[in-house]
Design a protein around this motif. Sequence first.
Motif, PDB file in Angstrom:
ATOM      1  N   GLN A  35      43.307  41.803  66.140  1.00 41.35           N
ATOM      2  CA  GLN A  35      42.499  40.784  65.409  1.00 41.35           C
ATOM      3  C   GLN A  35      43.011  40.864  64.059  1.00 41.35           C
ATOM      4  O   GLN A  35      43.210  39.675  63.283  1.00 41.35           O
ATOM      5  N   GLN A  36      42.750  41.814  63.559  1.00 40.07           N
ATOM      6  CA  GLN A  36      42.953  42.164  62.062  1.00 40.07           C
ATOM      7  C   GLN A  36      44.525  41.872  61.619  1.00 40.07           C
ATOM      8  O   GLN A  36      44.731  41.310  60.520  1.00 40.07           O
ATOM      9  N   GLY A  37      45.592  42.262  62.644  1.00 41.38           N
ATOM     10  CA  GLY A  37      46.801  41.982  62.494  1.00 41.38           C
ATOM     11  C   GLY A  37      46.964  40.550  62.337  1.00 41.38           C
ATOM     12  O   GLY A  37      47.813  40.175  61.442  1.00 41.38           O
ATOM     13  N   GLU A  38      46.272  39.733  63.248  1.00 38.78           N
ATOM     14  CA  GLU A  38      46.537  38.239  63.134  1.00 38.78           C
ATOM     15  C   GLU A  38      45.858  37.727  61.825  1.00 38.78           C
ATOM     16  O   GLU A  38      46.634  36.825  61.182  1.00 38.78           O
ATOM     17  N   LEU A  40      45.834  39.336  59.042  1.00 39.73           N
ATOM     18  CA  LEU A  40      46.905  39.708  57.832  1.00 39.73           C
ATOM     19  C   LEU A  40      48.005  38.722  57.889  1.00 39.73           C
ATOM     20  O   LEU A  40      48.783  38.097  57.115  1.00 39.73           O
ATOM     21  N   ARG A  41      48.451  38.408  59.065  1.00 35.38           N
ATOM     22  CA  ARG A  41      49.696  37.492  59.313  1.00 35.38           C
ATOM     23  C   ARG A  41      49.326  36.064  58.671  1.00 35.38           C
ATOM     24  O   ARG A  41      50.121  35.464  58.022  1.00 35.38           O
ATOM     25  N   ARG A  42      48.300  35.495  59.119  1.00 35.90           N
ATOM     26  CA  ARG A  42      47.828  34.209  58.801  1.00 35.90           C
ATOM     27  C   ARG A  42      47.449  34.237  57.162  1.00 35.90           C
ATOM     28  O   ARG A  42      47.791  33.143  56.630  1.00 35.90           O
ATOM     29  N   ALA A  43      47.230  35.441  56.458  1.00 37.31           N
ATOM     30  CA  ALA A  43      46.881  35.480  55.158  1.00 37.31           C
ATOM     31  C   ALA A  43      48.146  35.538  54.282  1.00 37.31           C
ATOM     32  O   ALA A  43      48.608  35.844  53.036  1.00 37.31           O
ATOM     33  N   GLY A  44      49.378  35.827  55.225  1.00 37.66           N
ATOM     34  CA  GLY A  44      50.748  36.079  54.246  1.00 37.66           C
ATOM     35  C   GLY A  44      50.772  37.717  53.791  1.00 37.66           C
ATOM     36  O   GLY A  44      51.563  37.753  53.082  1.00 37.66           O
ATOM     37  N   ALA A  45      50.104  38.387  54.523  1.00 37.75           N
ATOM     38  CA  ALA A  45      50.248  39.971  53.937  1.00 37.75           C
ATOM     39  C   ALA A  45      51.522  40.824  54.744  1.00 37.75           C
ATOM     40  O   ALA A  45      51.238  42.019  54.282  1.00 37.75           O
ATOM     41  N   THR A  46      52.187  40.052  55.645  1.00 34.08           N
ATOM     42  CA  THR A  46      53.129  41.113  56.215  1.00 34.08           C
ATOM     43  C   THR A  46      54.255  41.338  55.128  1.00 34.08           C
ATOM     44  O   THR A  46      54.455  40.697  54.344  1.00 34.08           O
ATOM     45  N   GLY A  47      54.783  42.350  55.327  1.00 37.16           N
ATOM     46  CA  GLY A  47      55.759  43.142  54.568  1.00 37.16           C
ATOM     47  C   GLY A  47      55.181  43.711  53.165  1.00 37.16           C
ATOM     48  O   GLY A  47      55.803  44.408  52.156  1.00 37.16           O
ATOM     49  N   LEU A 181      35.909  37.387  52.512  1.00 34.62           N
ATOM     50  CA  LEU A 181      35.909  38.027  53.971  1.00 34.62           C
ATOM     51  C   LEU A 181      36.894  36.946  54.690  1.00 34.62           C
ATOM     52  O   LEU A 181      36.583  35.882  54.731  1.00 34.62           O
ATOM     53  N   LEU A 182      38.027  37.798  55.379  1.00 36.96           N
ATOM     54  CA  LEU A 182      38.859  36.829  56.197  1.00 36.96           C
ATOM     55  C   LEU A 182      38.420  37.315  57.694  1.00 36.96           C
ATOM     56  O   LEU A 182      38.216  38.482  58.113  1.00 36.96           O
ATOM     57  N   THR A 183      38.078  36.173  58.468  1.00 42.07           N
ATOM     58  CA  THR A 183      37.718  36.556  59.992  1.00 42.07           C
ATOM     59  C   THR A 183      38.596  35.839  60.831  1.00 42.07           C
ATOM     60  O   THR A 183      39.276  34.886  60.433  1.00 42.07           O
TER      61      THR A 183
END
Length: 184
Positions: A35-38, A40-47, A181-183
Motif C-alpha cells: 500500500q505504501q508503494g502505491e 509513493l507511485r501516486r506521489a511520483g516518488a519512483t526513482g 500525510l499520504l494515505t
Amino acid sequence: MFILRHGETLWNVQGRMQGGLDSPLTERGRAQAAQQGEILRRAGATGLPVYSSPQGRARETARLVMPGAEPIRDARIAEIGMGDWQGLSFEEIRRASPDATANPGSFLWKFSAPGGERMEDMLRRLENFRTAVPAEAVVVTHGVSAQLLRGLMLGLDVEGMDALDDRQGVVWHCTSQGEDLLTP
C-alpha cells in the motif's frame, strides 16, 4: 523526504519491544508495505533514492515498497536501542518498571530502558542523517525513529515529536514547509 514506518510485525501484534531485535512482517505488514508503494507511485516518488534502516523489518518493507530498487542501508535510521527491554512485552516492562511506563501512549518512557539508547544520542544520529541525505528521498524506518526524524524536519521540541502520529501503512511527505500525510 518521504518517511515510512515499516509494516506490522509479529512482535507489534504481541506488544513486544523490538528495538534492535527483529521479528517478521505479518501478512498485514506486507500488505501495508505494498500500500505504501502505491502511495509513493501516486506521489511520483519512483526513482528517488531509498534509504532503509539495517533492521530486517525495515529492509523487507523497503523491498516491498520499491520492488527492484536496492535500498541504501543506514544505521543512523535504526530504531531506538531498548537495552534490557528488547524482546520483552510492554506488560513485562510495566510490571518491572511501573513508574517508567506510566504514560504508555508516549514514546518518552522508552528512553529510560536500562542499557538503552538516550534521547540526545538518537536525536544526534537522526539529525546527522537528515542533513546528509537528499531532501527528496524515500526513508523506511521505525516508529520512534520516524517521529523524531519528522520532528527534526518540522523544528518541533521533544513533546511535539512525541505527539506525532506513528501508524503503519501510510507515508509522510516532509519538507521545510511542513508535512503531508499520504494515505491510500
